[in-house]
Design a protein around this motif. Sequence first.
Motif, PDB file in Angstrom:
ATOM      1  N   ASP A  44      -2.653 -47.096  61.480  1.00  0.00           N
ATOM      2  CA  ASP A  44      -3.960 -46.508  61.164  1.00  0.00           C
ATOM      3  C   ASP A  44      -4.749 -47.310  60.135  1.00  0.00           C
ATOM      4  O   ASP A  44      -5.946 -47.072  59.955  1.00  0.00           O
ATOM      5  CB  ASP A  44      -3.783 -45.077  60.650  1.00  0.00           C
ATOM      6  N   ALA A  45      -4.122 -48.248  59.469  1.00  0.00           N
ATOM      7  CA  ALA A  45      -4.790 -49.027  58.422  1.00  0.00           C
ATOM      8  C   ALA A  45      -5.786 -50.006  59.034  1.00  0.00           C
ATOM      9  O   ALA A  45      -5.649 -50.433  60.185  1.00  0.00           O
ATOM     10  CB  ALA A  45      -3.759 -49.773  57.595  1.00  0.00           C
ATOM     11  N   VAL A  46      -6.771 -50.389  58.217  1.00  0.00           N
ATOM     12  CA  VAL A  46      -7.825 -51.291  58.662  1.00  0.00           C
ATOM     13  C   VAL A  46      -7.407 -52.755  58.550  1.00  0.00           C
ATOM     14  O   VAL A  46      -7.755 -53.567  59.397  1.00  0.00           O
ATOM     15  CB  VAL A  46      -9.112 -51.034  57.832  1.00  0.00           C
ATOM     16  N   SER A  47      -6.644 -53.087  57.517  1.00  0.00           N
ATOM     17  CA  SER A  47      -6.239 -54.477  57.302  1.00  0.00           C
ATOM     18  C   SER A  47      -4.721 -54.572  57.150  1.00  0.00           C
ATOM     19  O   SER A  47      -4.041 -53.556  56.979  1.00  0.00           O
ATOM     20  CB  SER A  47      -6.909 -55.040  56.047  1.00  0.00           C
ATOM     21  N   ALA A  48      -4.226 -55.791  57.199  1.00  0.00           N
ATOM     22  CA  ALA A  48      -2.786 -56.002  57.022  1.00  0.00           C
ATOM     23  C   ALA A  48      -2.333 -55.537  55.641  1.00  0.00           C
ATOM     24  O   ALA A  48      -1.274 -54.916  55.503  1.00  0.00           O
ATOM     25  CB  ALA A  48      -2.454 -57.474  57.222  1.00  0.00           C
ATOM     26  N   LYS A  49      -3.143 -55.812  54.617  1.00  0.00           N
ATOM     27  CA  LYS A  49      -2.792 -55.389  53.261  1.00  0.00           C
ATOM     28  C   LYS A  49      -2.731 -53.866  53.167  1.00  0.00           C
ATOM     29  O   LYS A  49      -1.812 -53.308  52.581  1.00  0.00           O
ATOM     30  CB  LYS A  49      -3.777 -55.948  52.244  1.00  0.00           C
ATOM     31  N   GLU A  50      -3.721 -53.202  53.756  1.00  0.00           N
ATOM     32  CA  GLU A  50      -3.718 -51.732  53.742  1.00  0.00           C
ATOM     33  C   GLU A  50      -2.521 -51.181  54.517  1.00  0.00           C
ATOM     34  O   GLU A  50      -1.943 -50.164  54.119  1.00  0.00           O
ATOM     35  CB  GLU A  50      -5.021 -51.192  54.331  1.00  0.00           C
ATOM     36  N   ALA A  51      -2.148 -51.833  55.606  1.00  0.00           N
ATOM     37  CA  ALA A  51      -1.000 -51.394  56.394  1.00  0.00           C
ATOM     38  C   ALA A  51       0.273 -51.489  55.568  1.00  0.00           C
ATOM     39  O   ALA A  51       1.079 -50.557  55.531  1.00  0.00           O
ATOM     40  CB  ALA A  51      -0.877 -52.245  57.662  1.00  0.00           C
ATOM     41  N   ARG A  52       0.438 -52.615  54.897  1.00  0.00           N
ATOM     42  CA  ARG A  52       1.619 -52.804  54.050  1.00  0.00           C
ATOM     43  C   ARG A  52       1.651 -51.780  52.923  1.00  0.00           C
ATOM     44  O   ARG A  52       2.666 -51.143  52.654  1.00  0.00           O
ATOM     45  CB  ARG A  52       1.626 -54.224  53.492  1.00  0.00           C
ATOM     46  N   ASP A  53       0.507 -51.604  52.251  1.00  0.00           N
ATOM     47  CA  ASP A  53       0.426 -50.651  51.143  1.00  0.00           C
ATOM     48  C   ASP A  53       0.710 -49.219  51.609  1.00  0.00           C
ATOM     49  O   ASP A  53       1.412 -48.461  50.931  1.00  0.00           O
ATOM     50  CB  ASP A  53      -0.942 -50.730  50.465  1.00  0.00           C
ATOM     51  N   ALA A  54       0.175 -48.854  52.764  1.00  0.00           N
ATOM     52  CA  ALA A  54       0.390 -47.499  53.287  1.00  0.00           C
ATOM     53  C   ALA A  54       1.862 -47.266  53.610  1.00  0.00           C
ATOM     54  O   ALA A  54       2.423 -46.218  53.285  1.00  0.00           O
ATOM     55  CB  ALA A  54      -0.474 -47.281  54.527  1.00  0.00           C
ATOM     56  N   ALA A  55       2.498 -48.248  54.237  1.00  0.00           N
ATOM     57  CA  ALA A  55       3.916 -48.119  54.568  1.00  0.00           C
ATOM     58  C   ALA A  55       4.755 -48.039  53.304  1.00  0.00           C
ATOM     59  O   ALA A  55       5.689 -47.236  53.213  1.00  0.00           O
ATOM     60  CB  ALA A  55       4.353 -49.286  55.439  1.00  0.00           C
ATOM     61  N   LEU A  56       4.426 -48.854  52.309  1.00  0.00           N
ATOM     62  CA  LEU A  56       5.173 -48.832  51.050  1.00  0.00           C
ATOM     63  C   LEU A  56       4.975 -47.529  50.295  1.00  0.00           C
ATOM     64  O   LEU A  56       5.911 -47.023  49.677  1.00  0.00           O
ATOM     65  CB  LEU A  56       4.785 -50.022  50.175  1.00  0.00           C
ATOM     66  N   ASP A  57       3.763 -46.964  50.352  1.00  0.00           N
ATOM     67  CA  ASP A  57       3.520 -45.662  49.708  1.00  0.00           C
ATOM     68  C   ASP A  57       4.395 -44.584  50.337  1.00  0.00           C
ATOM     69  O   ASP A  57       4.961 -43.745  49.632  1.00  0.00           O
ATOM     70  CB  ASP A  57       2.046 -45.264  49.817  1.00  0.00           C
ATOM     71  N   LYS A  58       4.518 -44.589  51.656  1.00  0.00           N
ATOM     72  CA  LYS A  58       5.382 -43.619  52.344  1.00  0.00           C
ATOM     73  C   LYS A  58       6.828 -43.848  51.941  1.00  0.00           C
ATOM     74  O   LYS A  58       7.580 -42.914  51.697  1.00  0.00           O
ATOM     75  CB  LYS A  58       5.210 -43.747  53.860  1.00  0.00           C
ATOM     76  N   LEU A  59       7.226 -45.117  51.844  1.00  0.00           N
ATOM     77  CA  LEU A  59       8.593 -45.455  51.453  1.00  0.00           C
ATOM     78  C   LEU A  59       8.884 -44.964  50.045  1.00  0.00           C
ATOM     79  O   LEU A  59       9.927 -44.374  49.791  1.00  0.00           O
ATOM     80  CB  LEU A  59       8.796 -46.967  51.548  1.00  0.00           C
TER      81      LEU A  59
END
Length: 90
Positions: A44-59
């Motif tokens: 669902d993230a817009v950029s690769a950085k946002e995708a990584r950050d979102a996954a890490l936040d869930k982790l």
Amino acid sequence: MALVLVGLGVSSLSMAPSKVAAVRAALRLHDFETCKQMANYAVDAVSAKEARDAALDKLRGSAAVKVARLEEKLEPFEKDSAFFFDVVKM
């Protein structure tokens, strides 16, 4: 990244031999549902950085829950653990 890939349905991972133990440990600590949630956040993230950050936040969130549950389970043993750690230091 392995957790996100598993959440996307990847069943075979390739990595450097030095990373196998860490990835195996991460996979054992997280259930498939958490991996799927991490993957959904990343997709669902817009950029690769946002995708990584979102996954890490869930982790981080799932790790905090696991630590809290572990602390609850260990609470009755606090007095015994002080003795244990004194013995281990010797």
